[in-house]
Design an enzyme around this catalytic site. Structure first.
Site, PDB file in Angstrom:
ATOM      1  N   GLY A  49       0.818  -1.214   0.000  1.00 41.51           N
ATOM      2  CA  GLY A  49       0.000   0.000   0.000  1.00 41.51           C
ATOM      3  C   GLY A  49       0.850   1.262   0.000  1.00 41.51           C
TER       4      GLY A  49
ATOM      5  CD  GLU B  80       0.927  -5.515  -2.058  1.00 35.08           C
ATOM      6  OE1 GLU B  80       1.967  -5.803  -2.697  1.00 35.08           O
ATOM      7  OE2 GLU B  80       0.470  -4.366  -2.015  1.00 35.08           O
TER       8      GLU B  80
END
Ligand code: 3HC
Ligand code: NAI
Length: 648
Positions: free
Chosen positions: A100, A123
């Site tokens: 993010g 991720e």
């Protein structure tokens, strides 16, 4: 105070996120950024610089929020809003802009990094894909195959590569904030850049794409997320920005609820929980600058290299000068390898040599703060070494043993002050393997334990605390499922079948291949040592001893469980005939096992031994066992570990 604040630097607004330890994009950060955006859209500064306090730029979404109810504003909506801002936003990146955090930087119009900054999309390591536009914006900014590489491998890249790829506009040579403000002033004078989401995706020839993706996903084995990441980037090329964003989000939400992501998130936090002890709270470790290592064989050389590469001084002691020279040559082999692969510079290589000495006189150890013994696995030899250490070292020096199986309480009891003796059990190759079992004998002093944990941190190892028993956590569980694998041979399986079942489960190799690699003589010696105390009623499989008696110790002798005529393992008809004849000799009717049945027996054995280890207090938590199994033997991370799978 809000975790996001805004200050004016002339006509440039500087928005700062301050959410320790890693500035994760928690709800408070998202809300704070949304407020800062609304305020700057109203006050209209020339441009906005987005920066972070503390050690890093935003290191990702807040993983701890993933299992809680969702709270507005969502990261994708926030990033769309930032990307639509009417003033340029400049991300000023230091530390690690991950997940993010990378996506936040992509929503900004410009990115500038400190020379040491890293950026990436890790991720996949949590069983996820980027969920806030990473797979959509990145291939619209840099070469789509490079974008796919970042999303599929999860490996971050440094500032220089990021600049080369076009991900960073610039690297700040001096003060990052000053450089970012200068870039902001420059951007303010130029036309606004088109938001990445509105740009057309570049075309990539299908054959080129397929070849690149199959290479990038080759190492994924049973893990889903790298394949999902590849598919998400492909979606991003095949759809317009907003449509691709929707598809990415759906994929992310589905993966967030998947068993693999649950397992990977568990092991992420487990690795950060282990190696802590209530006993060391507020206890200062002893100084650690000069390390002694006894024995310059496989392990001693690897440990010496690990310590040197971490900036410690190392004095190695061997049995005589010839052996010391051989130990020094092994250390040089490792350091030279690091130099060759570009991991260290010539100057660093020379500096490491200046920090290293190998000799045969224990008197050289007078200044050592910690001495690690890595001599032959023999109690009498170890006791002799500890007696010599006691005579040569200063009284506060910590004395450690790298024994694999021996009773460390007995070793400790052989010196006057047993509170200074600890187990530091490394895994081979010691300069590479992350795991370090810190074995805690009964008399250990708290500050010696604190010193052992501190040492693990210095040499960048993952410490797991274990009690004293035969094999501690890792080798005790491995011995147990190795024994079970031997039972399976007598019951009807062949080595290649067990190994295939383990590989297909996700282990890097099967137990028989692993023994051939390590050398069958190690296990043979351990079995001979235990023969006197083994209960007569215990089931015992003679097959491995019979292979060893023929002088076949695995790869190093060209023959073990397998044949290695051209270096590659092939089935050995003689070994298979021996196995079948042993079943007959014991009156066992051989049964054909499915892979699931084979793995159920192996896994069940790991879990039962793990449960025993927990109940005896050898490990304090299931996390200790799972982290050990994942990092010592390559138990698939995406399954969490045997105890996680058991739900224990
Ligand atoms: N969320 C919540 N907590 C986090 C976190 C995150 N993303 N990243 C790290 N932490 C916590 C750790 O649990 C640890 O907590 P503790 O002190 O209570 O044990 C603390 O921050 C420090 O972490 P480390 O011990 O790992 O510190 P290091 O300095 O060794 O490493 C790091 C820092 C490189 C940032 C490393 O923590 C890391 O790799 N973090 C995970 C990064 C990541 O995977 N980001 C992607 C998240 S998913 C995402 O962003 C989805 C998005 O696409 C929508
Ligand atoms: P090795 O045989 O490669 O090296 C042992 C070295 O110790 C030899 O170089 C020998 O000359 C030296 N030595 C013996 N007696 C000595 C003495 N009195 N003073 C100084 N040096 C002496 O053995 P390896 O594999 O390095 O193992 C060492 C220890 O580490 C053993 O206790 C082993 O169980 C343990 N270990 C081994 C692992 C492996 O994978 N090889 C993994 C983890 C632990």
């Amino acid at each position: 105070m809000s975790v996001v604040t805004t200050q004016m630097h002339g006509d440039i607004a500087v928005v700062t996120i301050d959410n320790p330890p890693v500035n994760a994009a928690s709800q408070a950060v998202r809300q704070g950024l949304m407020n800062a955006l609304m305020a700057t859209e109203k006050s209209k500064p020339a441009a906005v610089v987005l920066t972070c306090a503390g050690r890093t730029f935003v290191a990702g979404a807040d993983i701890r929020e993933f299992d809680k109810p969702f709270l507005e504003p969502g990261l994708p909506e926030l990033l769309n809003a930032i990307e639509s801002a009417t003033r340029p936003w400049i991300a000023a990146i230091h530390g690690t802009a991950l997940g993010g955090g990378c996506e936040l930087a992509l929503a900004c119009s410009h990115r500038i990094g400190a020379a040491t900054a890293k950026i990436g999309l890790p991720e996949v390591n949590l069983g996820l894909i980027p969920g806030a536009g990473g797979t959509v914006r990145l291939p619209r900014l840099i070469d789509p195959i490079d974008a796919a590489r970042l999303a599929i491998t999860g490996k971050p890249i440094g500032a220089r590569e990021a600049t080369k790829l076009g991900l960073f506009d610039a690297i700040a040579e001096g003060d990052l904030l000053e450089a970012a403000v200068e870039l902001a002033k420059d951007a303010a004078d130029k036309p606004m850049r088109a938001p990445l989401l509105t740009r057309a995706a570049p075309e990539v020839d299908q054959a080129t794409w397929d070849a690149a993706i199959s290479k990038l996903t080759a190492k994924a084995r049973g893990q889903n997320s790298p394949h999902e990441a590849a598919a998400a980037v492909r979606d991003a090329l095949d759809h317009d920005g907003p449509a691709a964003l929707k598809l990415e989000r759906e994929r992310f939400m589905r993966l967030k609820g998947s068993p693999q992501s649950a397992a990977l998130r568990y092991i992420f936090f487990a690795e950060r929980t282990v190696g802590k002890s209530p006993r060391t709270k507020g206890v200062a470790p002893r100084p650690l600058a000069q390390i002694g290592i006894i024995g310059g064989g496989t392990m001693g050389a690897g440990i010496a290299a690990a310590a040197l590469l971490s900036g410690l001084k190392v004095q190695m002691i061997e049995r005589n000068q010839d052996a010391a020279n051989a130990g020094a040559a092994r250390v040089e082999g490792i350091l030279g390898g690091s130099l060759k692969r570009g991991l260290i510079t010539e100057a660093k290589h020379d500096a490491l040599h200046a920090n290293f000495e190998a000799a045969s006189d224990y008197a050289e150890l007078g200044e050592a703060d910690l001495v690690i013994e890595a001599v032959f696995e023999d109690m009498d030899v170890k006791k002799e070494v500890f007696a010599a250490l006691e005579a040569a070292c200063k009284p506060e020096a910590v004395l450690a043993t790298n024994t694999s199986y021996l009773d460390i309480n007995e070793i400790a009891a052989s010196v006057k002050d047993p509170s200074r003796v600890v187990g530091l059990h490394f895994f081979s190759p010691a300069h590479i393997m992350k795991l370090l079992e810190i074995v805690v004998p009964e008399a250990l002093a708290d500050d010696v334990l604190a010193t052992a944990i501190q040492f693990a941190k210095i040499v960048r190892k993952l410490p797991v605390l274990a009690g004293v028993c035969d094999g501690f956590i890792a080798n005790r569980i491995m011995s147990s499922y190795r024994r079970e694998a031997d039972y399976l041979l007598e019951d009807g399986a062949l080595p290649y079948e067990v190994d295939a079942a383990m590989r297909n489960f996700g282990m890097p190799m099967g137990i028989f291949e692993m023994q051939d690699l390590a050398g069958l003589d190690i296990g043979w010696a351990a079995r001979k040592r235990r023969a006197a105390t083994r209960p007569a009623s215990e089931r015992y499989v003679d097959i491995p001893d019979r292979i060893c008696k023929q002088g076949n110790f695995g790869r190093k002798t060209g023959r073990g469980w397998y044949l290695y005529d051209d270096g590659k393992p092939t089935r050995d008809p003689e070994v298979e005939a021996l196995i079948i004849s042993e079943s007959a000799r014991k009156g066992i009717t051989r049964k054909k096992f499915t892979e699931e049945e084979l793995m159920a027996r192996i896994l069940g054995c790991m879990q039962n031994e793990g449960a025993a280890i927990l109940s005896e207090g050898i490990a304090a938590s299931r996390e200790d066992i799972d982290v050990t199994m994942v990092n010592a033997f390559g138990f698939p991370r995406w399954k969490g570990g045997p105890m996680f799978m058991k739900g224990a």
